[in-house]
Design an enzyme around this catalytic site. Structure first.
Site: not given
Ligand code: GLN
Length: 445
Positions: A52, A127, A151
């Site tokens: 990420k 996210s 997330s």
């Protein structure tokens, strides 16, 4: 070999899925050469890894999905990266995300939107949507995500993969770009529970560089995967199976609970009396912490600078240009909640409710081993469905936020389909009992 196959798969699919903010093709090939024959025996050796984009990777652009960090290339690796590299995992690129982790659909990325591989008209969740979509597409074997209010778990559920949020403090946050520091945790997104266990094994543990990382022994997670959950006590909060939860989601979760019973677990209904306040509490605390953490993006220290007539004008132009709408909304909410005169009414009150929510869970864990329910109230929704009204977007995290406020470990595992879309089963554990959570998930899987 593995990295070639991963790069090939990315070439085939990523123009549609758009999971990667950056593919580090040269770096990955170089590392693959170096790794050859070196890290034998390590289960993660040479596995293609996606990271990420809010996790610092030395010399590789790290934007946190924000224009304000468009040109930020970290001088150091996050601790989790150091550990994974040592284990031989090979990072092939950086994954798309909602800006600074603020979102549930990837529609708040400052760059572009990742698509759900099950239906390209739907969101991958957020996210960590890029991480989950890439694992689901088979572009990479394992991914790192971060979870502040859901997330890791919600995108894993939407994309039909496994996502584990560890206990707050289990994994070092050193080198993670901060959103809300009392909630943020890094964790794995993988195709199955075993890979999640291997990845957590590698990244968990105390880190002298992160004072909030806990000095608690890390058990052998693999040996927890026995498949035996006879006599285990499972609590199902009725609030997570009632109003607001889609019928199709409920149906699949109920089937999963039956399966746990068939495996010998004892399943009983319980209550989380303060859960109604969880989303409101989170949306005071997380923006408050975010407004403070984001103060550092001033055009001087990192990334973007937009020149102005004087210093204050430069700050203002830089931040107006560099931050997206959702980030600005959170900064305004957060600074308001923290301002003198409102602090006691909002921030302090929210801290107290957070304690009540934690106690709700503590009470349940006096009698039960795990708490189980859906990961999200819906399956993946369509692009644009929730962008007009931030509140309906916020409410999609109703099942994951209470767990984050309590700092507990939780995993999402796929539990069937509703109208052709994956549903996630959330298994929540006692503090630092990731082993227990993995054990139940593995037995169920
Ligand atoms: N969707 C939630 C938010 O927007 C949670 C995000 C996260 O866990 N990073 O804050």
């Amino acid at each position: 070999d593995l990295v070639d196959a991963s790069l090939e798969r990315i070439r085939e699919t990523d123009s549609q899925i758009r999971a990667f903010l950056k593919v580090d093709e040269d770096g990955a090939r170089e590392r693959a050469k170096k790794l050859e024959g070196q890290s034998d025996g390590n289960p993660l050796a040479a596995l293609p890894l996606g990271v990420k984009d809010n996790i610092n990777t030395e010399g590789v652009l790290t934007t946190a999905g924000s224009k304000i960090l468009e040109s930020y290339s970290p001088l150091y690796n996050a601790t989790v990266m150091e550990k994974l590299e040592k284990a031989g995992a090979n990072m092939v690129g950086k994954m798309n995300m909602d800006e600074f982790g603020m979102g549930s659909s990837n529609e708040n990325s400052g760059y572009f939107t990742t698509r759900n591989p099950w239906d390209l008209n739907r969101v991958p969740g957020g996210s960590s949507g890029g991480s989950a979509a890439a694992v689901a597409t088979g572009q990479i074997s394992i991914a790192l995500g971060s979870d502040t209010g859901g997330s890791i778990r919600q995108p894993a559920a939407f994309c039909g993969v496994v996502g584990l949020k560890p206990t707050y403090g289990r994994v070092s946050r050193f080198g993670l770009i901060a959103f809300a520091s009392s909630l943020d945790q890094i964790g794995p997104i993988t195709r199955n529970v075993e890979d999640a266990a291997y990845t957590l094994q590698t990244i968990a543990g105390h880190d002298p560089l992160d004072s909030t990382s806990a000095d608690v022994e890390v058990p052998d997670y693999l040996s927890a995967l026995t498949g035996d959950i006879k006599g285990l006590k499972v609590a199902v909060p009725r609030e997570l199976m009632g109003e607001g939860i889609d019928l199709g989601v409920k149906e699949q979760v109920e089937k999963a609970l039956k399966q746990l019973e068939q495996l010998g677990a004892v399943v009983e209904e319980v209550s989380l009396p303060h859960i109604d306040y969880a989303v409101a509490t989170y949306y005071l605390l997380a923006p408050a912490e975010a407004s403070s953490n984001l103060a550092r993006y001033d055009g001087v220290r990192y990334g973007l600078r937009v020149d102005g007539e004087n210093l204050v004008d430069m700050f203002s132009r830089t931040r107006s240009t560099g931050f997206g709408n959702e980030v600005k909304r959170r900064i305004m909410l957060g600074t308001y909640a923290l301002s003198s005169g409102y602090y006691d009414a909002y921030y302090l009150k929210a801290q107290k409710v957070r304690t009540l929510i934690r106690r709700d869970f503590e009470e349940i864990f006096n009698q039960y081993d795990v708490v189980v329910g859906p990961t999200a109230p819906t399956t993946a929704f369509k692009f644009g469905d929730k962008t007009d009204d931030p509140l309906t977007m916020y409410l999609n995290d109703i099942c994951t936020i209470p767990v984050s406020l309590a700092g507990l470990p939780a995993i999402s595992v796929p539990c069937g389909l509703s109208e052709g879309l994956p549903v996630g089963l959330q298994i929540i554990g006692r503090p630092f009992d990731e082993a227990g959570v993995l054990k139940v998930a593995h037995a169920y899987e």
